[in-house]
Scaffold this motif. Sequence first.
Motif: not given
Lengths: 364, 592
Positions: A92, A94, A96-101, A109, A141, A143-144, A157-158
């Motif tokens: 995607f 931006n 679309a990485l899952f921010p809580h994982l 995933f 994470l 955001r880091e 991931r893809c």
Amino acid sequence: MNTAGPHTFTSQPKLRTVALSKSYGSVVALADANLDVREGEFVTLLGPSGSGKTTLLMNIAGLVLPSSGEVWIGGKLSTFLPAHLRDIGMVFQNYALFPHLTVFENIAFPLRMRRAPEATIAKEVMRCLELVRLPELAQRLPRELSGGQQQRIALARCLVYSPSIVLMDEPLGALDKKLRDQMQLEIKAIQRRLGITVLYVTHDQDEAMTMSDRVCLMNKAHIEQIDAPEALYFRPKSLFAADFLGDSNIFTAQLRGGRLEGPGGIVVRAIAGTPDGRISTVIRPESMRLLAPGEAAEGEAQGVVDSAVFVGGFARIFVRLVDDTVLQAKRPTQMGAALPIAGTAARLGWPAAATILLPLEPPA
Amino acid sequence: MSARAQPGVWRHYLGVAPVVAFLALLFLYPLGDMLWQSVLDQNDNLTSEHYRAVGANPVWFRVMAITFEISAWTTGFCVVTAYPIAYLLATSSEGTRNRMLIWVMLPFWTSFLVRTFSWIVLLAQRGPVNRLVQALGLADAPLALIYNFTGTMIGMVHALMPLAVLTMLSVMTNIDPRLRSAATTLGARGGEAFWRIYFPLSLPGVAAAALMVFITALGFFITPALLGGRQQTMISQVIIIQVSELLNWGFAGALSVVLLGAALVIYLLYDRLLGLSTLAGGERSATGGTHGMIGRIGGVIGDALLAALGRICDLVQQGWEAISPPRGDRPRRRVARGVLWVCVLLLIGFLVLPALIVVPVSFTAGQFVNFPPEGFSLRWYETYLGTPAWIEATFRSFIVAALTGALAMALGVPAAFMLTRARVPGRAALLALILSPLIIPRIVVAVAIYIFYARIGLVGTTAGLVLGHAVLAVPYVIVTTMAVLKTYDERLDQAAASLGATRWRTLVHVTFPLIRSGLIAAFLFAFVTSFDELTISLFVSGGLVSTLPRQMWNDMLLQVNPTLAAASTVMLVLITTMILAAEALRRRGAAR
């Protein structure tokens, strides 16, 4: 740079859309899109914003359902199939990485969704992290991470579950220019190495040219032209294509017995194989050069230097003809070589082969 | 600005000084005084007798336990019912969201007493709900829906659900919808994408909503008093009796302090587990919340639970896909979404129903409150208009609300400017002080203000009411104005200044016209807060100066009669007119 890759194209396209259309009420977002992508091919959807390229991609991903037409993925009719059953991968805009994982869990995933055994997951995730050269970030994470790192994780991931086709929606849009150039080459290298099929969306023509085997140029919700980058650049099939890619001099001219006459005394001699009549003409600035006094060329125009602009590696020279038509020539710069002075008389010349003739349309 | 920055730092505090002084005098000092009073005996000697009295009598412990129990149940129901609403709103288009929000907010704008009154009508033994149940053959005898736990729960959940929806919505609308899309392209079915991705990301909103609902519920007294029975007596009711009937201020103070303490403990726990910053819609910090053994164990259990829930949903969906295999050649029906819509529409019906029932009831020709009303007449409006007490109360409420609005704006707007624009030290602390009247149980504020007023002779005065209401209204004004200012492009002011406008002219000609709709909304918030306020009014208005809610409350305690419906309708119409007028003004402003 249309470098033929070491892929073996099979007759069965990996992806095919047939007369795919999407409307929102009376607004047509995509009209009659026919596109084939072969196995191992890198195809880019290129166009200005609002041209329908993202709509086309979303329809293929199953995130938007079409109003009519068909989508075939891997030979299977998938028009209305839910996204999770399409065996596609998507990167995607931006990321679309899952921010809580964590990075690890993000990449794991799709494997977890496919109920892969834990040992396989660990092995595959690390393999992909090494592929994008970030194995040390597994426990961070999203955001880091920096933008470029997030981009690579999204790619990993893809790739981890080897989807039959990878869709990318302006994946480099958020990066600065240097990093973008680097990532273009990196993505291209990975794509070649793994032989994956990619459908890529961008509005950046340099990006499209650099990465693609073929470019699908879109405009106003429909496909304008699908061709290899070189063909698209040098043999545009419409004024839009000529105008959108690179710079161009565009004018309407009259063809009579192999001789083309344009505004302001533009003349091109020795044009063969086109019937007489009024015609749209495109000439790339880099095909034009300043003629020395007495020198002749197949295409010629005479005027006064309007301005000359230094743009780093090349210079733009604008020449004003008698009827105020302005033509642009582009030439490489060299240290110590002076630019023509505004107000001096100048003659431009170009080969007849560099004159692109198109059926008459009002200039855009 | 920067040239004079050093000596000018204090000027930044100028905007916020009045509101700080105001809150110090009418909020902090009364609270401190109440604390002090609670450790003094009749002869002003230090004593712990009030607290010993709280501890000695198991009745107070029971009341406290009931208060917590009711608040906890309310919180549970609110969270569970508000989640699907907030979820549907957050995942719908903006147009749909705004249209639905009006209905969710309707009860919020409808007077609290009006809604409670409606429930009394609806839930009565021979009320419409019971008759419907019996007509459908669901029960033989009328259900006991009112004057018990059920009635209390219906009233409280109804009152607090909009708050829960709004709190959750602020978090959910910030969840990137592409994350769901990403999960599905990566192979997750809808259920698994929800439990593994969406739900964990929405949890801060759930936690914040639970906190807000719980703390607010702790201070409730109208609902348990009017819809509950003896077994649902909450601490606020006891405090009111202690203050206004037994005149036992020290003891009431002690109970208030206990309640306040309980609220603070809950905030502390919340902060330890999740971090208070999530309240403002902030993201959960990387370290906060998950540190500590408990947090980590909770995290592991939570992850396992979510994975299990995701798995179960996935199996169900897989089963469904086996029964009706997805086909490439035609779209699937979105069954789950349809079910969700039905649920949410039912819940919204529950929210809207009471506001709609008052109007027809008020036109009854009969003696008693009934739905559907018997015939049509204006007799109860005549009674309302013919009773001086009602008319005076209505006027008083209007004047008090208007003055409260004006005062709150005068104090709040400059403070909002300062808090949005100046990056000065102590900003967070200032914000916490300004918001604190909203987030501690209102009854505590009311008791404190009452004890303070009793000393300085403000009880029973309009000024006292206005000042008291302004304590509650100022935070709304500041929050609303700050929200508008955050979206305001400050470069417009700089442009005006560069074009030669003085600061004052910039404010008048550029800033205010552009944020006018926000300012009107802020005023309206303040107005409605005051117009609907009962807790402070109950103590402060004394015998003579009654407000409309106070008059309704007195009447409701005596007897439920159709005059109340007429008064409720008047109140409903007044507030609706205000809101529609403001909306029209805003539209005109936007169209210009």
